[in-house]
Design an enzyme around this catalytic site. Sequence first.
Site, short mmCIF file in Angstrom:
data_model
loop_
_atom_site.label_atom_id
_atom_site.label_comp_id
_atom_site.label_asym_id
_atom_site.label_seq_id
_atom_site.Cartn_x
_atom_site.Cartn_y
_atom_site.Cartn_z
N ASP A 51 0.82 -1.22 0.00
CA ASP A 51 0.00 0.00 0.00
C ASP A 51 0.85 1.27 0.00
O ASP A 51 2.01 1.26 0.43
CB ASP A 51 -0.89 0.05 1.25
CG ASP A 51 -2.06 -0.91 1.20
OD1 ASP A 51 -2.15 -1.70 0.23
OD2 ASP A 51 -2.87 -0.90 2.14
N HIS A 102 -6.10 2.70 -4.05
CA HIS A 102 -6.08 2.88 -2.59
C HIS A 102 -6.68 4.23 -2.18
O HIS A 102 -6.55 4.64 -1.03
CB HIS A 102 -4.64 2.77 -2.10
CG HIS A 102 -4.51 2.52 -0.63
ND1 HIS A 102 -5.36 1.70 0.10
CD2 HIS A 102 -3.59 2.98 0.29
CE1 HIS A 102 -4.98 1.66 1.35
NE2 HIS A 102 -3.92 2.44 1.50
N HIS A 106 -5.47 8.87 0.91
CA HIS A 106 -5.43 8.06 2.13
C HIS A 106 -6.37 8.59 3.21
O HIS A 106 -6.03 8.62 4.40
CB HIS A 106 -4.01 7.96 2.68
CG HIS A 106 -3.76 6.67 3.39
ND1 HIS A 106 -4.09 6.47 4.72
CD2 HIS A 106 -3.23 5.49 2.97
CE1 HIS A 106 -3.76 5.24 5.08
NE2 HIS A 106 -3.24 4.62 4.02
N HIS A 197 3.81 -2.37 3.05
CA HIS A 197 3.82 -1.00 2.51
C HIS A 197 5.11 -0.74 1.75
O HIS A 197 6.20 -1.13 2.20
CB HIS A 197 3.68 0.03 3.65
CG HIS A 197 2.36 -0.06 4.37
ND1 HIS A 197 2.13 -1.01 5.33
CD2 HIS A 197 1.22 0.66 4.23
CE1 HIS A 197 0.88 -0.87 5.78
NE2 HIS A 197 0.31 0.13 5.12
#
Length: 237
Positions: A51, A102, A106, A197
């Site tokens: 991510d 995604h 965020h 990540h």
Amino acid sequence: MNAARGALALTAAAAAAYAAPSVARLLPPRWRATPHLSGVGDPRHVALTFDDGPDPASTPAVMDALAELGWHATFFLLGNMTSACPGLAADLVAAGHEVAVHGWSHAGAIRRSPGWLADDVRRCRDAVFAATGMVPYWYRPPFGELSLGTFTAARANALRVVLWTAWGRDWRPGATPTEVVADIERGVLAGGTVLLHDSDCTSAPGSWRVTVAALPLLAERLAELGLKAGTLSEHTS
């Protein structure tokens, strides 16, 4: 008066249903109750996902580590990061990796309106497509926060929501590569989806270095278990 109270109660219930995180996210056995949502697939396989990229400070190092292992992965890209370095997003696809959505910045789903979420997801999807030429299929909401709006936004953008069955908690300060792999093993590996990540833009500074160092250790463990690693699409096909 009773009618007014009833209307208020319905409004409150609707708001709670929209804003509250999904029970599937909060309960430890979520993956058992919602395997489709959790990314459960081929029991001989592990879906490897990253991510928060693409990040020029760290994503190339993650790509190099994956190349050394002969692995491909699914990268859940942020729209603002993709817009800032579209060439790096294109490099991911050229290297055989899968790219996914995604969100633009965020931002979590809770307390966001359905319209705001749909626009956030659309902007990210469009940025990923513009940079890579690949039409994304997967959407992982930031923080794993789920609401009615999450699924509405995904459906409006022809995306499938997926979370994870194991995570390395590589975002936390002070983690070691060994601890990252140990945390992954506390989840579901065989047939599961692993969350890591490739950027520290929302994590502890420099945490991506721990992730890179953890990948060879994870490879050793998967080899011991007889498991192969790859993309989500390979995992669920």
